[in-house]
Design an enzyme around this catalytic site. Structure first.
Site, PDB file in Angstrom:
ATOM      1  N   TRP A  61      44.435  48.136  42.456  1.00 22.74           N
ATOM      2  CA  TRP A  61      43.971  49.413  43.202  1.00 22.74           C
ATOM      3  C   TRP A  61      44.544  49.339  44.538  1.00 22.74           C
ATOM      4  CZ3 TRP A  61      40.821  53.252  41.931  1.00 22.74           C
ATOM      5  CH2 TRP A  61      40.411  54.001  42.813  1.00 22.74           C
ATOM      6  N   GLU A  62      44.835  48.272  45.211  1.00 20.29           N
ATOM      7  CA  GLU A  62      45.195  48.336  46.679  1.00 20.29           C
ATOM      8  C   GLU A  62      46.639  48.544  46.803  1.00 20.29           C
ATOM      9  OE1 GLU A  62      43.120  45.970  45.328  1.00 20.29           O
ATOM     10  OE2 GLU A  62      41.380  47.143  46.418  1.00 20.29           O
ATOM     11  N   VAL A 119      49.421  43.740  37.256  1.00 22.28           N
ATOM     12  CA  VAL A 119      48.764  43.657  35.715  1.00 22.28           C
ATOM     13  C   VAL A 119      47.538  43.919  35.551  1.00 22.28           C
ATOM     14  CG1 VAL A 119      48.736  41.941  33.868  1.00 22.28           C
ATOM     15  CG2 VAL A 119      50.496  41.551  35.546  1.00 22.28           C
ATOM     16  N   ILE A 121      44.711  44.535  32.530  1.00 19.13           N
ATOM     17  CA  ILE A 121      44.508  44.072  31.202  1.00 19.13           C
ATOM     18  C   ILE A 121      43.227  45.005  30.924  1.00 19.13           C
ATOM     19  CG2 ILE A 121      44.094  42.452  29.372  1.00 19.13           C
ATOM     20  CD1 ILE A 121      45.878  40.531  31.430  1.00 19.13           C
ATOM     21  N   GLU A 124      36.045  45.364  28.578  1.00 21.49           N
ATOM     22  CA  GLU A 124      35.149  46.008  27.715  1.00 21.49           C
ATOM     23  C   GLU A 124      34.814  47.252  28.453  1.00 21.49           C
ATOM     24  OE1 GLU A 124      32.376  43.050  27.134  1.00 21.49           O
ATOM     25  OE2 GLU A 124      33.593  41.882  25.735  1.00 21.49           O
ATOM     26  N   THR A 125      34.992  47.265  29.854  1.00 21.43           N
ATOM     27  CA  THR A 125      34.507  48.371  30.632  1.00 21.43           C
ATOM     28  C   THR A 125      35.756  49.673  30.832  1.00 21.43           C
ATOM     29  OG1 THR A 125      34.886  47.633  32.849  1.00 21.43           O
ATOM     30  CG2 THR A 125      33.026  46.883  31.777  1.00 21.43           C
ATOM     31  N   HIS A 127      37.023  50.196  33.535  1.00 22.82           N
ATOM     32  CA  HIS A 127      37.818  50.048  34.848  1.00 22.82           C
ATOM     33  C   HIS A 127      39.200  50.080  34.596  1.00 22.82           C
ATOM     34  CE1 HIS A 127      35.301  47.557  37.815  1.00 22.82           C
ATOM     35  NE2 HIS A 127      36.363  47.864  38.342  1.00 22.82           N
ATOM     36  N   ARG A 166      55.545  40.698  27.890  1.00 21.77           N
ATOM     37  CA  ARG A 166      56.326  41.391  28.994  1.00 21.77           C
ATOM     38  C   ARG A 166      56.475  40.642  30.346  1.00 21.77           C
ATOM     39  NH1 ARG A 166      53.839  43.667  25.494  1.00 21.77           N
ATOM     40  NH2 ARG A 166      54.418  45.688  24.403  1.00 21.77           N
TER      41      ARG A 166
HETATM   42  C1  DLZ Z   1      38.191  44.868  39.369  1.00 21.53           C
HETATM   43  C2  DLZ Z   1      39.454  44.765  38.579  1.00 21.53           C
HETATM   44  C3  DLZ Z   1      39.402  44.745  37.561  1.00 21.53           C
HETATM   45  C4  DLZ Z   1      38.279  44.917  36.551  1.00 21.53           C
HETATM   46  N1  DLZ Z   1      40.608  44.494  36.541  1.00 21.53           N
HETATM   47  C5  DLZ Z   1      41.836  44.266  37.405  1.00 21.53           C
HETATM   48  C6  DLZ Z   1      43.139  43.840  36.511  1.00 21.53           C
HETATM   49  O1  DLZ Z   1      43.106  43.868  35.505  1.00 21.53           O
HETATM   50  N2  DLZ Z   1      44.121  43.978  37.396  1.00 21.53           N
HETATM   51  C7  DLZ Z   1      44.246  44.221  38.616  1.00 21.53           C
HETATM   52  O2  DLZ Z   1      45.166  43.975  39.458  1.00 21.53           O
HETATM   53  N3  DLZ Z   1      42.899  44.443  39.449  1.00 21.53           N
HETATM   54  C8  DLZ Z   1      41.816  44.427  38.723  1.00 21.53           C
HETATM   55  N4  DLZ Z   1      40.724  44.675  39.427  1.00 21.53           N
HETATM   56  C9  DLZ Z   1      40.618  44.580  40.839  1.00 21.53           C
HETATM   57  C10 DLZ Z   1      40.962  46.023  41.531  1.00 21.53           C
HETATM   58  O3  DLZ Z   1      42.333  46.333  41.251  1.00 21.53           O
HETATM   59  C11 DLZ Z   1      40.601  45.959  43.026  1.00 21.53           C
HETATM   60  O4  DLZ Z   1      41.409  44.813  43.525  1.00 21.53           O
HETATM   61  C12 DLZ Z   1      39.106  45.875  43.327  1.00 21.53           C
HETATM   62  O5  DLZ Z   1      38.439  46.771  42.573  1.00 21.53           O
HETATM   63  C13 DLZ Z   1      38.778  46.038  44.801  1.00 21.53           C
HETATM   64  O6  DLZ Z   1      39.335  47.231  45.232  1.00 21.53           O
END
Ligand code: DLZ
Length: 195
Positions: A61-62, A119, A121, A124-125, A127, A166
């Site tokens: 996300w960041e 990455v 993955i 179940e939600t 997200h 991958r």
């Molecule tokens: C919260 C979250 C989840 C559930 N899964 C992943 C993931 O598979 N890969 C990943 O890079 N980050 C995941 N995050 C974290 C979010 O990207 C983010 O860092 C948080 O929601 C804080 O903003």
């Protein structure tokens, strides 16, 4: 024989390039070989070790804002010709590894390409869907808004096994990080030609 496809590899001269890699720390066992594979290809194309900047952020996300700010920091640094403005300064230094961009190399220039590695993955939600969509759109926007090629190094997979394949961790798998390294050099070279 693997059914995982990749680009026809093209190797360009990366010796004049400065390349950034920003990677998430989620799923680090997959992230590490991907970053390693990308870096190995950068070096194989002649990018100098000192011209490769690697930074990490918590999750995928960041990635968009971090890629954007890292690029802007390098532009500021270039304009100020080595006064030491750091990505850490511009990002608020909220993490410990946002080190100052190197000013002692031939590459006090804005980044020619930045690879964003994450990455995701599926769980179940919801997200996965929200993050994958926002991150891919965000990274595309950063590239188009700033003009720096942003290489999409985000795996969006349905299982650990798919991620491992991958990252080149399974028999018949392929490390996609290597493709991202080659793509960064190709786009970095082309960007200079387009300027
Ligand atoms: C919260 C979250 C989840 C559930 N899964 C992943 C993931 O598979 N890969 C990943 O890079 N980050 C995941 N995050 C974290 C979010 O990207 C983010 O860092 C948080 O929601 C804080 O903003």
């Amino acid at each position: 024989m693997s059914d995982i496809k990749g680009p026809t590899p093209q190797q360009h001269d990366g010796s004049a390039l400065r390349i950034g890699i920003v990677h998430a720390r989620w799923n680090s066992s997959i992230i590490e070989p991907l970053v390693k594979g990308a870096k190995e290809k950068l070096l194989a194309c002649g990018v100098k070790e000192s011209s490769i900047v690697v930074q990490s952020v918590p999750g995928a996300w960041e990635l968009p804002i971090s890629v954007q700010r890292l690029y802007q920091a390098s532009q500021v640094q270039s304009a100020q010709s080595g006064t030491g403005t750091s990505a850490g300064d511009l990002l608020g230094a909220s993490t410990t590894d946002l080190t100052s961009l190197p000013t002692d190399t031939a590459s006090g220039q804005p980044f020619d390409a930045i690879i964003a590695v994450g990455v995701l993955i599926k769980g179940e939600t919801m997200h996965f869907e929200y993050i994958a969509d926002a991150v891919s759109q965000g990274l595309m926007r950063v590239g188009l808004d700033t003009g720096v090629p942003v290489i999409f190094g985000v795996l969006t997979v349905l299982s650990d096994e798919q991620a491992q394949a991958r990252a080149g961790l399974t028999a018949g798998g392929h490390n996609h990080g290597e493709d991202w390294g080659l793509a960064a050099v190709e786009l970095g070279v082309k960007r200079k030609a387009w300027a």
